[in-house]
Every structure is written in C-alpha cells, then in structure tokens.
Design an enzyme around this catalytic site. Sequence first.
Site, PDB file in Angstrom:
ATOM      1  N   HIS A  13     -99.372   0.481 -23.594  1.00 31.71           N
ATOM      2  CA  HIS A  13     -98.489  -0.034 -22.545  1.00 31.71           C
ATOM      3  C   HIS A  13     -98.598   0.739 -21.228  1.00 31.71           C
ATOM      4  O   HIS A  13     -98.645   0.129 -20.158  1.00 31.71           O
ATOM      5  CB  HIS A  13     -97.038  -0.011 -23.034  1.00 31.71           C
ATOM      6  CG  HIS A  13     -96.819  -0.772 -24.303  1.00 31.71           C
ATOM      7  ND1 HIS A  13     -96.944  -2.142 -24.380  1.00 31.71           N
ATOM      8  CD2 HIS A  13     -96.499  -0.349 -25.560  1.00 31.71           C
ATOM      9  CE1 HIS A  13     -96.700  -2.537 -25.617  1.00 31.71           C
ATOM     10  NE2 HIS A  13     -96.436  -1.469 -26.359  1.00 31.71           N
ATOM     11  N   HIS A  30     -87.891   2.682 -27.884  1.00 28.95           N
ATOM     12  CA  HIS A  30     -89.131   2.243 -28.532  1.00 28.95           C
ATOM     13  C   HIS A  30     -90.240   2.202 -27.494  1.00 28.95           C
ATOM     14  O   HIS A  30     -91.310   2.740 -27.704  1.00 28.95           O
ATOM     15  CB  HIS A  30     -88.949   0.877 -29.186  1.00 28.95           C
ATOM     16  CG  HIS A  30     -90.135   0.432 -29.985  1.00 28.95           C
ATOM     17  ND1 HIS A  30     -90.102  -0.636 -30.850  1.00 28.95           N
ATOM     18  CD2 HIS A  30     -91.418   0.903 -30.053  1.00 28.95           C
ATOM     19  CE1 HIS A  30     -91.298  -0.789 -31.418  1.00 28.95           C
ATOM     20  NE2 HIS A  30     -92.107   0.127 -30.932  1.00 28.95           N
ATOM     21  N   GLU A  35     -97.817   4.428 -27.478  1.00 25.97           N
ATOM     22  CA  GLU A  35     -97.107   3.727 -26.403  1.00 25.97           C
ATOM     23  C   GLU A  35     -97.833   3.888 -25.071  1.00 25.97           C
ATOM     24  O   GLU A  35     -97.908   2.939 -24.272  1.00 25.97           O
ATOM     25  CB  GLU A  35     -95.675   4.256 -26.299  1.00 25.97           C
ATOM     26  CG  GLU A  35     -94.781   3.864 -27.458  1.00 25.97           C
ATOM     27  CD  GLU A  35     -94.606   2.361 -27.583  1.00 25.97           C
ATOM     28  OE1 GLU A  35     -94.218   1.724 -26.581  1.00 25.97           O
ATOM     29  OE2 GLU A  35     -94.846   1.817 -28.681  1.00 25.97           O
TER      30      GLU A  35
END
Length: 241
Positions: free
Chosen positions: A117, A53, A113
């Site tokens: 992040h 993930h 992502e």
Amino acid sequence: MLPPHTAPGTCPIDTISCQRTDIDPCCSPQNGLLVLAQQWDTRWGPSDQFTVHGLWPDTCQGKQLPGSGCDHTRAYSNITDILSSSNDPDIIRDMNSLWPSNKGDNNWFWSHEWVKHGTCVTTLHPTCYADSYLPYQEVTEYFRSILDLRAKYNVYAALNASGIVPTEPETGRRPKNTYSLDQFKQAIRDAWGVEPNVKCRGRQLQEVWLWFQVRGRDTYYPVEPRGQDTCYRISYQQKST
C-alpha cells in the site's frame, strides 16, 4: 518509476483527489480514494483504542491496486530498522502500541503494509522531494501520517460518545449482548458526517473502515463508503489486554 515531479512546497493546496487527471501525482495522489481500516482485536492494543490495519489507496473508481504493490525497487522488508533509524523518536513505541500484528510479527506486518500500500501513494515517491530527499523519509512519513489520521478519526471515542462501549465477553456462537449495524453507522455519522463500513466475523466485530479523499498533497477528509458491510448484529467485546 515515476519521472521527476514538482516538489511538495510548490503544489497547489486546493486540489481534490480524483477530480482531475492533469494534476502532478506528487501534488495529489493518483490513487486518490483511500480506506483507513481500524481493527478491534480483543488480544491486542490498548483496551480503549482500535488499532490500525492499514491505509489502503484505491483507484478513483474504487478498484484495488496490485497485491504486489506499485514499486518493487522500494519493497523494503526491514521496516522496523528503517523506523528505528528515523528522526521520529516515538514512532516505534506508537507503532508497537497502535499498529500491532495479530500474528506477533510486527516487522512482517508493517513491511507487508508498506510494500502493498505505501508504495502506491504517489505523493510519497522519492522524486517528489527533489533535492531535499533523505533516504527512507517517505516510509516514516507514511506510517506517522496514518497514526495521526487514526488519532484524528478515533473510532473508539466516536462510538463511546454515542453510548456504544465494549461489553463483557460472552461464550457461545450467538452472543446476546450486541449492537445493531445502524447504531454503529449512526455513531460514526454523528462524529464525522459520513458512514463507515463495518466488518464482522459472524457477529464478532473485526474492523471499521473509513473512506477518504485528499485535499492537496496530504489533507484527508472523509467521504461516503464504497464497500460492503459484513455485520448485522455486532458483538463488541472488551479486550483481554
């Protein structure tokens, strides 16, 4: 944007993230507590592997970072193109296999992502590379390092070593062929000396989270979890792929 910092080759190798505040953020991640989330979706990925993930940097106090990421100037929406043009010939194959979107749009998922992040990993800021920086190289390094971390901390293998294997699918809201949360936690502790957080929807296993701090610039080591479990009995069913 961060000011210019020390090139990685001159960083001390024995720093530990979250232990000091006077360390160059190119040498030790400023957001030095990280979660590697591995997911189990019966529709996606190899039958004997958890998929990724993401790897999520948090503050050293365990607080989440802004949902919009940490650097709008690198909010790339074309991650597939960037990775395809990199000097890592296998990365797209590996990403498609081990980091698929459960909504079918891998580029959107990977871009999300990265923006949320990846831009918050201070050791990957372009200024950290000094004169050796090549365009987008931090993007490829980010995704490849996570694939490598997933391979090192292979949740499927750790569970399998403790006799925890996916079971045949069951119908109904309360499947009977389940494992306990304690069984999952003990299997991970036997493998790596720390417990995970385990996430479920109802009884259906969704994700296993491993928490890390960082030694030096990019050596991850597992630490005890800071989050909450959402499972009691766990239905860990075989994939249909």
